[in-house]
Design a protein around this motif. Structure first.
Motif, mmCIF file in Angstrom:
data_model
loop_
_atom_site.group_PDB
_atom_site.id
_atom_site.type_symbol
_atom_site.label_atom_id
_atom_site.label_comp_id
_atom_site.label_asym_id
_atom_site.label_seq_id
_atom_site.Cartn_x
_atom_site.Cartn_y
_atom_site.Cartn_z
ATOM 1 N N ALA A 182 41.881 58.131 40.278
ATOM 2 C CA ALA A 182 41.149 58.034 41.542
ATOM 3 C C ALA A 182 40.812 59.416 42.077
ATOM 4 O O ALA A 182 39.711 59.655 42.592
ATOM 5 N N ALA A 239 44.329 51.364 37.565
ATOM 6 C CA ALA A 239 43.933 52.750 37.817
ATOM 7 C C ALA A 239 45.111 53.529 38.394
ATOM 8 O O ALA A 239 45.829 53.036 39.270
ATOM 9 N N LEU A 242 41.265 50.342 47.316
ATOM 10 C CA LEU A 242 41.550 49.759 46.007
ATOM 11 C C LEU A 242 42.780 48.854 46.071
ATOM 12 O O LEU A 242 42.791 47.758 45.495
ATOM 13 N N LEU A 266 35.281 55.856 37.682
ATOM 14 C CA LEU A 266 36.658 55.437 37.941
ATOM 15 C C LEU A 266 37.172 54.726 36.695
ATOM 16 O O LEU A 266 36.742 53.614 36.376
ATOM 17 N N THR A 276 41.786 55.058 47.841
ATOM 18 C CA THR A 276 42.939 54.417 47.212
ATOM 19 C C THR A 276 43.480 53.265 48.065
ATOM 20 O O THR A 276 43.916 52.242 47.525
#
Length: 559
Positions: free
Chosen positions: A425, A420, A538, A412, A535
C-alpha cells in the motif's frame, strides 16, 4: 574541658566567614542562556525535501534536509560550545508522521527526543490526533492505547516522554484547570528559565471532536499571562513562550529582524505581558526571525529543516533578558559530525520498520488494482484512492475527493489470497502527503477539470474523482472548454454554488498545474496521511469489489 582559639585563629575564621557570606549574597553577573528550538517535526526521523530561499526571495533547488540525525549532529556540536544548552520545541513533534514513526504510534520520535534531552514542548494540535488519552500515554508511558496495533510494538516497555508537553490554555472542563502542565522551570547557569506553552485556540476546528471531548481551548495570550505570576512565585527569572500558533512573512527565513510578520501569532504577541520578550512559534511551517512590538518571534519551518538558535543575556532578578540574538540554521547532512548513538538508533528503527512493512492490511476482491487509465482518463486504483480520501473526511463535510495521477506511483499488488501488505500500500502512495479539506465553487471545480488539458501539455494529467461525482468531456472542443457537464449525486454542479472537497496537500497548494486548488476557501489542514486513509479504507471494505468496478463511469469521454 573548654578549648579556646588563639586570637589570630579567631580573626582568620571570622575573615573567612565574612568572605563566604559575601560570596553568597553578591549579585550574580549577567549570563548567556543558549536555547535551540524546533517546531512541527511531525515524526520526520529521516530527511525530507526542502526548498531553500535565495537571498532575493526566489526558490533555490530542492535539497534533502531535516530529520533526527541532522538535528542530533548539530546539537552535539553546539553542546560542545555550551554544555548547558536548553533544547525545546513548539508543538507537533508527532502526528501526521511518516511510516517509520507512525507505524509505532510515534514512539520512536519520542524516544529520539529523549535521547536529545528535549526539556519541554508546547502541545500542538496534532498531538491530539489520536485523542487526549493517547497524548497522556505518550507523556507518561505504558501500553494502554487506542492504537493497540501500533503502541508498544517496537518496545514492550515504553516509558513515555522525559520532556514535558505544556498546554496552559487547554483546560479540563470538569476542573477548569490545565489538563497537562502550563509551564516548566529549568535552572540554567543559576538562572531560572520559565517555559510556558500553549496551542492555537482554534484547535477544536482542526482535530476530531471525539479526541478532545471534555477539553476547552482558551485564548493563548491570556493563558500565558495567567501563568506568569505562578512562575514568578517559583523563582522564574525570565519567561520564554512556546506557542503552537504562527504566521507568515515574505522575509527570508534566515534573516533576523523581519518586521512584516502577519497572521494569528501577531495578535497573540501583542497581548502578552511585557515580561515575555521571546516567543518561539509553530504551526504554520514557516521560517522567520521577526520582531513584533519589540519582542522576538521565531519559527523554524518544519520537519527539522531549520533549527532556531537563541542566545539571551540574562541578569538574575532583572525579570527579562537584556539582549536576544536569534538565527535559523539549515539542518543538512555533513555540516556537523554525526551523533553515532542517534545513527545507530535510526538504523534500528529502520530495520524494525522493514519487517512491519510486510504486515497484512486487507484482502482485495481482485489483485493487482491497476493505475492504468482507460481512454476517458479513469483508473480502478484512482477510483479507490479518491473514495478512500473522501471516506476519511466525510465527517469534516467533504463531498468530493480528488487524487492526482502523478501521486499514484505503482499498482496495488497483493500476495497470497489477494492479501495486500502495508508495504504494498505504501508503494502506491509513498510521499506521505496529508489531506486538505476546502470549499470550491462549481466554477472553480470546472476550471480545475479544464486544467487537465492545459496549454502546452502533451496529453492530459487526469484527476481521479470519488464516487458520486462524475463529469463529461469532449476531446474535440478547444482547451479550456472541454467539460460539458458535471454531476454530484445525480444533480448538476452549479457554478455559483459552493462544494466541500478534499485533496492531498500537493494538489491543495496548486501542484500539477491546478492553481485553483490553492484558491479554495475555509481550508482545513487535517493532518491525515493519504496512506492512512487508504489503508483504513481497504480494511473497512475488505473483499468488496464495488470500488474496483463502479456501477457507472465517473469520467465520460463523449467524443
Amino acid at each position: 574541658m573548654t578549648v579556646s582559639l588563639r586570637a589570630p585563629a579567631r580573626l582568620s575564621c571570622l575573615a573567612l566567614a565574612l568572605v563566604l557570606a559575601g560570596c553568597a549574597t553578591a549579585p550574580q553577573g549577567p549570563v548567556t542562556i543558549n536555547i535551540v528550538a524546533i517546531n512541527d517535526f511531525h515524526g520526520n526521523l529521516e530527511p525530507s525535501r526542502y526548498v531553500p530561499a535565495n537571498a532575493d526571495g526566489s526558490k533555490a533547488e530542492a535539497i534533502r534536509a531535516g530529520g533526527i540525525e541532522n538535528v542530533a549532529a548539530a546539537l552535539q556540536a553546539w553542546r560542545k560550545e555550551d554544555k548547558d544548552l536548553l533544547f525545546v520545541a513548539s508543538g507537533d513533534l508527532v502526528g501526521a508522521s511518516p511510516a517509520m514513526s507512525s507505524l509505532w504510534a510515534d514512539e520512536p520520535t519520542i524516544e529520539a527526543m529523549n535521547m536529545l534531552d528535549l526539556r519541554a514542548s508546547a502541545v500542538g494540535n496534532h498531538e491530539f490526533d489520536a485523542g487526549r488519552k493517547e497524548l497522556l500515554r505518550q507523556q507518561n508511558g505504558g501500553c494502554d492505547s487506542p492504537r493497540p496495533n501500533k503502541a508498544c510494538q517496537m518496545s514492550k516497555d515504553f516509558r513515555g516522554a522525559k520532556f514535558t508537553w505544556l498546554a496552559g490554555n487547554v483546560l479540563d472542563s470538569a476542573t477548569g484547570k490545565p489538563f497537562i502542565p502550563a509551564f516548566r522551570i529549568e535552572t540554567v547557569k543559576g538562572v531560572k528559565v520559565g517555559l510556558v506553552g500553549v496551542v492555537l485556540q482554534d484547535t477544536r476546528s482542526v482535530v476530531m471532536a471525539s479526541g478532545i471531548a471534555g477539553l476547552s481551548f482558551e485564548d493563548e495570550a491570556a493563558a500565558i499571562n495567567r501563568a506568569i505570576p505562578e512562575m514568578r512565585s517559583q523563582g522564574a527569572d525570565v519567561i520564554v513562550a512556546l506557542v503552537h500558533q504562527g504566521g507568515n512573512t515574505t522575509d527570508h527565513p534566515l534573516q533576523p529582524g523581519c518586521a512584516n510578520l502577519k497572521g494569528p501569532i501577531v495578535d497573540v504577541v501583542k497581548k502578552l505581558d511585557p515580561a515575555v520578550r521571546l516567543v518561539l512559534s509553530g504551526h504554520t511551517h514557516q521560517g522567520y526571525l521577526c520582531t513584533v512590538d519589540g519582542r522576538t518571534v521565531t519559527q523554524g519551518a518544519s520537519y527539522g529543516h531549520l533549527a532556531t538558535r537563541v542566545s539571551m543575556t540574562v541578569q538574575k532578578g532583572a525579570g527579562a533578558p537584556s539582549d536576544i540574538k536569534v538565527e535559523n540554521v539549515l539542518m543538512k547532512a555533513g555540516d556537523y559530525p554525526a551523533d553515532e548513538k542517534m545513527v545507530a538508533y535510526v538504523a534500528k528503527v529502520k530495520e524494525s520498520s522493514r519487517a512491519a512493512l510486510n504486515r497484512p492490511i486487507a484482502r482485495l476482491a481482485a489483485a493487482p488494482v491497476l493505475r492504468k487509465q482507460n481512454d476517458a482518463g479513469e483508473a480502478p486504483l484512482g477510483n479507490l484512492i479518491a473514495d478512500a480520501v473522501l471516506a476519511a473526511t466525510r465527517n469534516m463535510g467533504a463531498r468530493i475527493g480528488f487524487m492526482n495521477e502523478g501521486g499514484i506511483r505503482k499498482d496495488l499488488e497483493a500476495g497470497a489470497d489477494n492479501v495486500a501488505a502495508f508495504g504494498q500500500a505504501q508503494a502506491v502512495l509513498p510521499f506521505g502527503n496529508t489531506l486538505v479539506v476546502m470549499d470550491l465553487t462549481g466554477a472553480q471545480i470546472r476550471r480545475i477539470l479544464e486544467n487537465q488539458w492545459h496549454e502546452g501539455s502533451t496529453g492530459g494529467s487526469m484527476l481521479q474523482v470519488s464516487n458520486g461525482f462524475s463529469y463529461r468531456w469532449d476531446a474535440t472542443r478547444p482547451v479550456g472548454s472541454r467539460v460539458v457537464g458535471m454531476l454530484l449525486d445525480g444533480q448538476p454542479i452549479e457554478d455559483a454554488k459552493t462544494y466541500r472537497i478534499v485533496a492531498n496537500n500537493f494538489l491543495a497548494e496548486g501542484g500539477d498545474n491546478f492553481p485553483d486548488f490553492a484558491k479554495g476557501s475555509n481550508r482545513l489542514e487535517t493532518g491525515l496521511l493519504d496512506l492512512d486513509a487508504f489503508t483504513d479504507y481497504l480494511r473497512a471494505n475488505e473483499g468488496q469489489g464495488a470500488a474496483l468496478a463502479p456501477a457507472s463511469p465517473r469520467i465520460i469521454k463523449v467524443q
